[in-house]
Scaffold this active site. Structure first.
Site, PDB file in Angstrom:
ATOM      1  N   GLU B  50    -105.553  84.500  67.780  1.00 49.84           N
ATOM      2  CA  GLU B  50    -106.444  84.798  68.903  1.00 49.84           C
ATOM      3  C   GLU B  50    -105.690  84.896  70.220  1.00 49.84           C
ATOM      4  OE1 GLU B  50    -109.475  81.872  68.481  1.00 49.84           O
ATOM      5  OE2 GLU B  50    -110.614  83.102  67.081  1.00 49.84           O
ATOM      6  N   VAL B 118     -96.798  91.017  54.053  1.00 53.90           N
ATOM      7  CA  VAL B 118     -97.550  90.648  52.850  1.00 53.90           C
ATOM      8  C   VAL B 118     -98.471  89.483  53.233  1.00 53.90           C
ATOM      9  CG1 VAL B 118     -97.402  89.777  50.475  1.00 53.90           C
ATOM     10  CG2 VAL B 118     -95.670  91.362  51.328  1.00 53.90           C
ATOM     11  N   GLN B 125     -94.330  86.525  45.288  1.00 53.59           N
ATOM     12  CA  GLN B 125     -94.471  87.288  44.043  1.00 53.59           C
ATOM     13  C   GLN B 125     -93.564  88.517  44.055  1.00 53.59           C
ATOM     14  OE1 GLN B 125     -98.647  88.296  43.356  1.00 53.59           O
ATOM     15  NE2 GLN B 125     -99.316  86.420  44.357  1.00 53.59           N
ATOM     16  N   GLY B 126     -92.732  88.608  45.078  1.00 47.02           N
ATOM     17  CA  GLY B 126     -91.797  89.738  45.130  1.00 47.02           C
ATOM     18  C   GLY B 126     -92.423  91.030  45.633  1.00 47.02           C
ATOM     19  N   THR B 129     -90.262  92.605  48.397  1.00 48.02           N
ATOM     20  CA  THR B 129     -89.090  93.247  47.799  1.00 48.02           C
ATOM     21  C   THR B 129     -89.473  94.576  47.160  1.00 48.02           C
ATOM     22  OG1 THR B 129     -88.131  91.080  47.397  1.00 48.02           O
ATOM     23  CG2 THR B 129     -87.195  92.908  46.151  1.00 48.02           C
ATOM     24  N   LYS B 156     -84.675  83.364  59.329  1.00 47.26           N
ATOM     25  CA  LYS B 156     -83.542  83.292  58.415  1.00 47.26           C
ATOM     26  C   LYS B 156     -83.919  83.747  57.000  1.00 47.26           C
ATOM     27  CE  LYS B 156     -79.682  80.322  57.153  1.00 47.26           C
ATOM     28  NZ  LYS B 156     -79.720  80.884  55.820  1.00 47.26           N
ATOM     29  N   TYR B 162     -82.824  90.329  53.081  1.00 47.97           N
ATOM     30  CA  TYR B 162     -82.197  91.641  53.288  1.00 47.97           C
ATOM     31  C   TYR B 162     -80.733  91.619  52.872  1.00 47.97           C
ATOM     32  CZ  TYR B 162     -86.433  92.460  55.931  1.00 47.97           C
ATOM     33  OH  TYR B 162     -87.739  92.577  56.303  1.00 47.97           O
ATOM     34  N   GLU B 174     -71.052  94.225  64.256  1.00 50.09           N
ATOM     35  CA  GLU B 174     -70.531  95.232  65.185  1.00 50.09           C
ATOM     36  C   GLU B 174     -70.960  95.016  66.631  1.00 50.09           C
ATOM     37  OE1 GLU B 174     -71.815  98.935  63.510  1.00 50.09           O
ATOM     38  OE2 GLU B 174     -70.505  98.769  61.765  1.00 50.09           O
TER      39      GLU B 174
END
Lengths: 192, 192
Positions: B50, B118, B125-126, B129, B156, B162, B174
């Site tokens: 809210e 999600v 539950q993946g 991914t 994290k 990823y 970089e």
């Protein structure tokens, strides 16, 4: 005296755009081209250029196809020197700003300024700033709420320029970090 | 047992997508929605929601117009729970991944994954991914050489996910920093 104007790129500018994409400022790191980098004063060095130019996979044909078809993947502005009347040579493209439309799920349409470059001998005349200002104009016309870009942390001059024009450093202010999957990881994920 | 499938979003999914855009995980900072944030387990809290929901300027109409017209500004995948036969309720959209095409002047076409989310009760539950893998598939089909995204430094779990899928942290590796011009700075630059 010659003047500079910023205009939308046309398909026939692709050779000029590619010529500038291929030139790397000295001190360039691998895969480190970013918006604003070309605005700062580091002079190009041929050796550096020859070392890194193999990493430029883009071709003139790809630029033509991707930027000038029905559903373009990018848009481009060019800075063109227009000779004063009486001078013999014609207009010459001496800089560019390449951008695409991005999207925020909070704010909607944005512009991402991928690349901005001015040839070394034309720097210090505010051409880079003119390009950025034109991008801001286009963004407002297209109903965008933000212009985003990325800069390398060693490129203080570019960061100072953007800040002086009102930009926020989101990595500093909010902790954003950029991630990239390259082709090998993509193939692994896609099960190829 | 119910299963989950990832499919391209249709215009009629916009209400579901907006419902999820509006939900903020607890601990969310101002203007800090990013790819992967919704993948991690922080539970949504109504008060937090809210407090922040007024910052979501996007509307269902804007999503319809910007994502499902002739020249879409974004593309979207949704995760849909398909009930087993015999179960009464129909499919339900429980996650999404919103992306757009970006462009590298070295490598050409890329995908930028702006948002991935999600619903908390479907995490672990993946599904996140699965969405990322589907994005990688689309990227390869469209001739893209990279998938990019941004994550907040406190997230994290998302960064670890990823990295485990093969991504590089470009801010760490970089020194890339993200900059943003907001509307006021844009207007100032455009002389409005």
């Amino acid at each position: 005296m010659a003047s500079t104007r910023i205009r939308e790129a046309r398909e026939r500018d692709c050779a000029d755009i590619l010529r500038m994409i291929r030139v790397k400022p000295a001190g360039w790191k691998t895969e480190c081209r970013g918006a604003g980098s070309g605005v700062v004063g580091a002079g190009e060095e041929l050796a550096e250029y020859e070392q890194l130019s193999h990493q430029v996979k883009i071709s003139e044909e790809a630029l033509r196809a991707d930027g000038f078809g029905e559903n373009p993947f990018f848009h481009c502005l060019v800075a063109e020197v227009v000779p004063a009347s009486g001078e013999l040579q014609g207009p010459r493209v001496v800089g560019y700003g390449l951008y695409y439309f991005s999207y925020s799920t909070w704010k909607g349409r944005n512009i991402y300024l991928e690349d901005i470059y001015v040839m070394p001998q034309y720097r210090g005349q505010g051409i880079g700033t003119k390009i950025i200002k034109k991008v801001a104009e286009v963004a407002l016309q297209k109903g965008c709420s933000q212009v985003r870009l990325a800069v390398l942390d060693w490129n203080k001059k570019a960061m100072d320029l953007y800040k002086s024009l009102g930009a926020q450093d989101l990595t500093e202010a909010e902790g954003w970090r950029s991630f990239r999957f390259e082709e090998e990881a993509m193939k692994e994920m896609a099960g190829c």
